[in-house]
Design an enzyme around this catalytic site. Structure first.
Site, PDB file in Angstrom:
ATOM      1  N   ASN A   6      -6.089  -2.819   2.506  1.00  0.00           N
ATOM      2  CA  ASN A   6      -6.306  -4.521   3.132  1.00  0.00           C
ATOM      3  C   ASN A   6      -6.940  -4.582   3.441  1.00  0.00           C
ATOM      4  O   ASN A   6      -8.149  -4.296   3.745  1.00  0.00           O
ATOM      5  CB  ASN A   6      -5.207  -4.867   3.783  1.00  0.00           C
ATOM      6  CG  ASN A   6      -4.073  -4.852   3.384  1.00  0.00           C
ATOM      7  OD1 ASN A   6      -3.202  -4.190   2.708  1.00  0.00           O
ATOM      8  ND2 ASN A   6      -3.018  -4.674   4.843  1.00  0.00           N
ATOM      9  N   ARG A  64       0.927  -0.941   0.162  1.00  0.00           N
ATOM     10  CA  ARG A  64       0.012  -0.471  -0.230  1.00  0.00           C
ATOM     11  C   ARG A  64       0.882   1.274  -0.117  1.00  0.00           C
ATOM     12  O   ARG A  64       0.580   2.311  -0.242  1.00  0.00           O
ATOM     13  CB  ARG A  64      -1.225  -0.033   1.383  1.00  0.00           C
ATOM     14  CG  ARG A  64      -2.193  -0.689   1.094  1.00  0.00           C
ATOM     15  CD  ARG A  64      -2.379  -1.136   2.730  1.00  0.00           C
ATOM     16  NE  ARG A  64      -1.856  -1.333   3.419  1.00  0.00           N
ATOM     17  CZ  ARG A  64      -2.442  -0.814   4.455  1.00  0.00           C
ATOM     18  NH1 ARG A  64      -3.433  -0.939   5.236  1.00  0.00           N
ATOM     19  NH2 ARG A  64      -1.518  -1.030   5.883  1.00  0.00           N
TER      20      ARG A  64
END
Length: 93
Positions: free
Chosen positions: A40, A21
């Site tokens: 996530n 990320r």
């Protein structure tokens, strides 16, 4: 504005716990003009939402599919839509 797009991508593979990320956000900021987030998911995937110039969204998608990402990407599923707005920069969620 008509060349703006919304990309929603679901990235499968070993993409959690590897900085995926963070690097996705860094890549989006490097490309410039994109807003959205990387998140996530409970099933192990990462969801990436990016809005901005279609060319920038396409460049981000190419990077997600490139194998140049942290971890291991087994596949990317994407959909394209019209931008909805409401994002302040590119966030990690």
């Amino acid at each position: 504005m008509k060349d703006d797009a919304r990309l929603v991508a679901w990235v499968r593979g070993q993409v959690q716990g590897v900085g995926f990320r963070w690097f996705t956000r860094a890549r989006a900021l490097e490309i410039g003009g994109l807003s959205g987030f990387a998140l996530n998911l409970a099933d192990g995937r990462v969801q990436v939402v990016a809005e901005g110039p279609r060319e920038g969204c396409e460049r981000l998608l190419e990077w997600l599919q490139s194998g140049d990402t942290p971890g291991r990407v087994d596949g990317v599923t994407e959909i394209w839509d019209t931008p909805r707005g409401g994002y302040d920069g590119f966030a990690i969620r």
